[in-house]
Design an enzyme around this catalytic site. Structure first.
Site, short mmCIF file in Angstrom:
data_model
loop_
_atom_site.label_atom_id
_atom_site.label_comp_id
_atom_site.label_asym_id
_atom_site.label_seq_id
_atom_site.Cartn_x
_atom_site.Cartn_y
_atom_site.Cartn_z
N ASN A 11 13.19 -7.00 4.67
CA ASN A 11 13.41 -7.84 3.47
C ASN A 11 14.21 -7.15 2.37
O ASN A 11 14.63 -7.82 1.42
CB ASN A 11 12.07 -8.38 2.92
N HIS A 80 2.74 0.26 5.01
CA HIS A 80 1.30 0.09 4.87
C HIS A 80 0.55 -0.02 6.19
O HIS A 80 -0.67 0.04 6.21
CB HIS A 80 1.03 -1.14 3.99
N ASP A 87 4.66 7.74 13.52
CA ASP A 87 4.86 8.70 14.60
C ASP A 87 6.33 9.13 14.69
O ASP A 87 6.63 10.31 14.90
CB ASP A 87 4.39 8.12 15.94
N HIS A 103 10.15 4.25 -2.82
CA HIS A 103 9.87 2.85 -3.13
C HIS A 103 10.51 2.48 -4.45
O HIS A 103 10.53 3.30 -5.39
CB HIS A 103 8.36 2.59 -3.20
N SER A 105 9.48 -0.20 -6.36
CA SER A 105 8.33 -0.44 -7.25
C SER A 105 7.34 0.72 -7.09
O SER A 105 7.53 1.59 -6.24
CB SER A 105 7.65 -1.76 -6.86
N ARG A 114 -1.13 -2.57 -0.79
CA ARG A 114 0.05 -1.70 -0.94
C ARG A 114 -0.34 -0.27 -1.35
O ARG A 114 0.51 0.60 -1.45
CB ARG A 114 1.00 -2.28 -2.00
O1 CA2 Z 1 8.74 -1.07 -3.77
C1 CA2 Z 1 9.25 -0.95 -2.66
O2 CA2 Z 1 10.33 -0.40 -2.47
C2 CA2 Z 1 8.55 -1.56 -1.44
O3 CA2 Z 1 8.74 -0.69 -0.33
C3 CA2 Z 1 9.22 -2.90 -1.19
C4 CA2 Z 1 8.57 -3.73 -0.08
C5 CA2 Z 1 7.07 -3.81 -0.27
O4 CA2 Z 1 6.48 -4.44 0.86
C6 CA2 Z 1 6.42 -2.44 -0.46
O5 CA2 Z 1 5.05 -2.62 -0.71
C7 CA2 Z 1 7.05 -1.72 -1.64
C8 CA2 Z 1 9.09 -5.17 -0.09
C9 CA2 Z 1 10.55 -5.34 0.03
C10 CA2 Z 1 10.90 -6.80 -0.28
O6 CA2 Z 1 12.15 -6.80 -0.88
C11 CA2 Z 1 12.57 -7.87 -1.61
C12 CA2 Z 1 12.68 -7.75 -2.96
C13 CA2 Z 1 13.14 -8.77 -3.71
C14 CA2 Z 1 13.54 -9.94 -3.13
C15 CA2 Z 1 13.44 -10.07 -1.78
C16 CA2 Z 1 12.95 -9.03 -1.02
#
Ligand code: CA2
Length: 142
Positions: A11, A80, A87, A103, A105, A114
């Site tokens: 994503n 997560h 691995d 990350h 965030s 998370r």
């Molecule tokens: O904060 C991060 O970089 C994360 O790895 C981002 C992941 C999330 O599942 C982790 O807990 C933290 C999510 C990526 C989703 O990216 C999008 C952001 C905005 C719009 C669409 C997708």
């Protein structure tokens, strides 16, 4: 110039399309530009990739081992729960290469699921919560 793999999980190719309050406003192309420029200034050639496919991420980590490349990885939601990714990431650090988990965030300020990373324990280091600058900080650390 030594090559650096900058790997991004599911994503993240959609960055900039929603939740700017969590992930900022940069899209993936802008993130790539920022990372490539910062890497060049630090003497690295950054190969920035994104996939939604766990198997592809695992293969890229094998490639890092085979080519002896350090890795910056944002495993996204795989962080997560993916033991396969853990691995494969452990193969990188056990080969004496560096692997920095980043990350955008700060997952610890967010939903409980998370808060746990299955990657952190085998990573060289972890940087979270600084937006796209998390990647730049990881480059500086390398
Ligand atoms: O904060 C991060 O970089 C994360 O790895 C981002 C992941 C999330 O599942 C982790 O807990 C933290 C999510 C990526 C989703 O990216 C999008 C952001 C905005 C719009 C669409 C997708």
């Amino acid at each position: 110039m030594s090559k650096l793999l900058v790997l991004n999980g599911p994503n993240l190719g959609r960055l900039g399309s929603r939740e700017p309050e969590v992930y900022g406003s940069a899209n993936f192309a802008e993130l790539t530009d920022r990372v490539v420029t910062a890497a060049k200034a630090a003497g690295f050639e950054a190969d920035v990739r994104q996939t939604n496919d766990e198997a592809e991420l695992v293969s890229w980590l094998h490639e890092a081992v085979d080519q002896q490349n350090n890795v910056i990885i944002n495993p996204a939601a795989f962080t997560h729960y993916s033991y396969a990714l853990r691995d494969a990431a452990a193969l990188v650090t056990k080969a004496g290469l560096k692997l920095i988990e980043v990350h955008i965030s700060n997952p610890h300020t967010r939903e409980e699921f998370r808060h746990n990373s299955v990657i952190s324990a085998i990573a060289t280091g972890v940087i979270a919560g600084f937006g796209v600058e998390s990647y730049v900080l990881a480059i500086k650390a390398l």
